[in-house]
Design a protein around this motif. Structure first.
Motif, PDB file in Angstrom:
ATOM      1  N   LYS A 108       0.807  -1.220   0.000  1.00  8.02           N
ATOM      2  CA  LYS A 108       0.000   0.000   0.000  1.00  8.02           C
ATOM      3  C   LYS A 108       0.846   1.278   0.000  1.00  8.02           C
ATOM      4  CE  LYS A 108      -3.754  -2.478   0.421  1.00  8.02           C
ATOM      5  NZ  LYS A 108      -4.677  -2.663  -0.733  1.00  8.02           N
ATOM      6  N   SER A 109       2.109   1.169  -0.456  1.00  8.42           N
ATOM      7  CA  SER A 109       2.958   2.365  -0.505  1.00  8.42           C
ATOM      8  C   SER A 109       2.930   3.050  -1.869  1.00  8.42           C
ATOM      9  CB  SER A 109       4.406   2.000  -0.151  1.00  8.42           C
ATOM     10  OG  SER A 109       4.947   1.095  -1.105  1.00  8.42           O
ATOM     11  N   GLY A 110       2.247   2.435  -2.844  1.00  8.60           N
ATOM     12  CA  GLY A 110       2.140   3.038  -4.172  1.00  8.60           C
ATOM     13  C   GLY A 110       2.998   2.377  -5.232  1.00  8.60           C
ATOM     14  N   LYS A 111       3.498   1.174  -4.983  1.00 10.35           N
ATOM     15  CA  LYS A 111       4.367   0.490  -5.945  1.00 10.35           C
ATOM     16  C   LYS A 111       3.667   0.253  -7.282  1.00 10.35           C
ATOM     17  CE  LYS A 111       5.412  -3.267  -3.692  1.00 10.35           C
ATOM     18  NZ  LYS A 111       4.597  -3.064  -2.464  1.00 10.35           N
ATOM     19  N   THR A 112       2.513  -0.402  -7.224  1.00  7.99           N
ATOM     20  CA  THR A 112       1.845  -0.795  -8.465  1.00  7.99           C
ATOM     21  C   THR A 112       1.386   0.415  -9.264  1.00  7.99           C
ATOM     22  OG1 THR A 112       1.095  -2.847  -7.411  1.00  7.99           O
ATOM     23  CG2 THR A 112      -0.011  -2.191  -9.443  1.00  7.99           C
ATOM     24  N   THR A 113       0.865   1.430  -8.591  1.00  3.94           N
ATOM     25  CA  THR A 113       0.465   2.658  -9.292  1.00  3.94           C
ATOM     26  C   THR A 113       1.660   3.304  -9.975  1.00  3.94           C
ATOM     27  OG1 THR A 113      -1.344   3.068  -7.738  1.00  3.94           O
ATOM     28  CG2 THR A 113      -0.547   4.954  -9.006  1.00  3.94           C
ATOM     29  N   THR A 114       2.789   3.354  -9.275  1.00  6.81           N
ATOM     30  CA  THR A 114       4.007   3.922  -9.854  1.00  6.81           C
ATOM     31  C   THR A 114       4.435   3.139 -11.086  1.00  6.81           C
ATOM     32  OG1 THR A 114       4.756   4.734  -7.697  1.00  6.81           O
ATOM     33  CG2 THR A 114       6.438   4.454  -9.394  1.00  6.81           C
ATOM     34  N   ILE A 115       4.408   1.812 -10.989  1.00  4.70           N
ATOM     35  CA  ILE A 115       4.820   0.974 -12.116  1.00  4.70           C
ATOM     36  C   ILE A 115       3.862   1.123 -13.293  1.00  4.70           C
ATOM     37  CG2 ILE A 115       4.991  -1.437 -12.865  1.00  4.70           C
ATOM     38  CD1 ILE A 115       6.328  -2.040 -10.192  1.00  4.70           C
ATOM     39  N   GLU A 116       2.570   1.195 -13.031  1.00  4.10           N
ATOM     40  CA  GLU A 116       1.583   1.381 -14.105  1.00  4.10           C
ATOM     41  C   GLU A 116       1.905   2.632 -14.918  1.00  4.10           C
ATOM     42  OE1 GLU A 116      -2.700  -0.421 -12.695  1.00  4.10           O
ATOM     43  OE2 GLU A 116      -2.032   1.447 -11.771  1.00  4.10           O
ATOM     44  N   LYS A 117       2.170   3.727 -14.213  1.00  4.74           N
ATOM     45  CA  LYS A 117       2.457   4.988 -14.885  1.00  4.74           C
ATOM     46  C   LYS A 117       3.760   4.911 -15.675  1.00  4.74           C
ATOM     47  CE  LYS A 117      -1.115   7.317 -13.438  1.00  4.74           C
ATOM     48  NZ  LYS A 117      -2.145   7.819 -14.390  1.00  4.74           N
ATOM     49  N   ILE A 118       4.767   4.267 -15.086  1.00  2.00           N
ATOM     50  CA  ILE A 118       6.063   4.137 -15.761  1.00  2.00           C
ATOM     51  C   ILE A 118       5.931   3.278 -17.018  1.00  2.00           C
ATOM     52  CG2 ILE A 118       8.360   3.101 -15.566  1.00  2.00           C
ATOM     53  CD1 ILE A 118       8.343   3.972 -12.610  1.00  2.00           C
TER      54      ILE A 118
END
Length: 255
Positions: free
Chosen positions: A11-21
């Protein structure tokens, strides 16, 4: 292939960050692969009682499930990074939650304490939820992937490099550093990826089409062994290029 990891607690934002990248790198024309490291002990894709599960329990060591829209290959053990990377032929490979690899890292977090626990020299950027409240952590920029994806990808292009080996320090320090130290030095701009001597191998060894990296000590042993035999054969000249292919087993001599 250039490899980096996005590392942080749940829940630290890993997947959201990867999606955007991933979306931004694809728009820039790059091919992208990804690996999701899952830390739940009970996790498995296969379900109890399915046909593929029955194959596995019967003793199949490599089960493949082929459907109309995807093919899933189910190994009966966890693969390490280098084994997984052999299946990819993309410009970038992104690892989510994989902290053990000798690769540059983006750290995600929702508090400073989490960053303190994850920080080491392989990190080159901070993102995730905490990037909404800080601009820097130590010498690292903190950038939200929701607002600064382009800048994050600029940093990825400038920082990330081809996958380094991760040999034990007792096995290879031919560049003057351990593999982990070299990774950190490249990220900091103090060394170059080409400083890894493994890329300058005088021996090209492949097993079933998969290239096998060798430390200088092993290269020297193999080199001397082959030259010692081949130099006794007619046609050999010092400095000759030698190609040796071994396949199958020798047939038993007839008696």
């Amino acid at each position: 292939m250039k490899v980096f990891a996005v590392v942080g607690y749940t829940k630290s934002g890993k997947t959201t960050t990867i999606e955007k990248i991933i979306a931004t790198l694809r728009k820039r024309g790059y091919t992208v692969g990804s690996v999701k490291d899952i830390h739940f002990e009970a996790f498995q894709i296969d379900s109890e009682g399915t046909n593929t599960d029955r194959h596995k329990k019967a003793g199949s060591q490599l089960v493949t499930a082929r459907g109309l829209y995807e093919t899933d290959i189910l190994f009966q053990r966890p693969l390490d990074l280098y084994e997984m990377a052999k299946f990819y032929d993309t410009d970038y490979l992104i690892l989510e939650g994989y902290r053990d690899g000798n690769v540059p890292m983006i750290l995600t977090a929702d508090c400073i304490k989490d960053l303190d626990e994850r920080y080491d020299g392989r990190a080159f950027l901070v993102s995730g939820k905490i990037a909404d409240s800080i601009d820097h952590y130590h010498s690292l920029k903190a950038l939200s992937a929701l607002e600064h994806t382009e800048e994050i990808c600029d940093m990825i292009e400038a920082t990330v490099f081809d996958l380094l080996p991760d040999f034990d320090s007792d096995c290879c320090s031919a560049c003057g550093m351990t593999c982990r130290e070299l990774c950190t030095a490249i990220i900091r701009g103090e060394r170059k990826r080409t400083d890894c001597v493994i890329d300058d191998s005088i021996i090209d060894l492949s097993i079933d089409g998969v290239k096998i990296p060798m430390v200088p000590f092993v290269q020297k042993i193999l080199h001397n062994a082959v030259i010692g035999v081949v130099s006794e054969l007619e046609g050999y000249q010092k400095g000759s290029t030698i190609k040796l292919s071994i396949g199958g087993e020798l047939k038993s001599e007839k008696h």
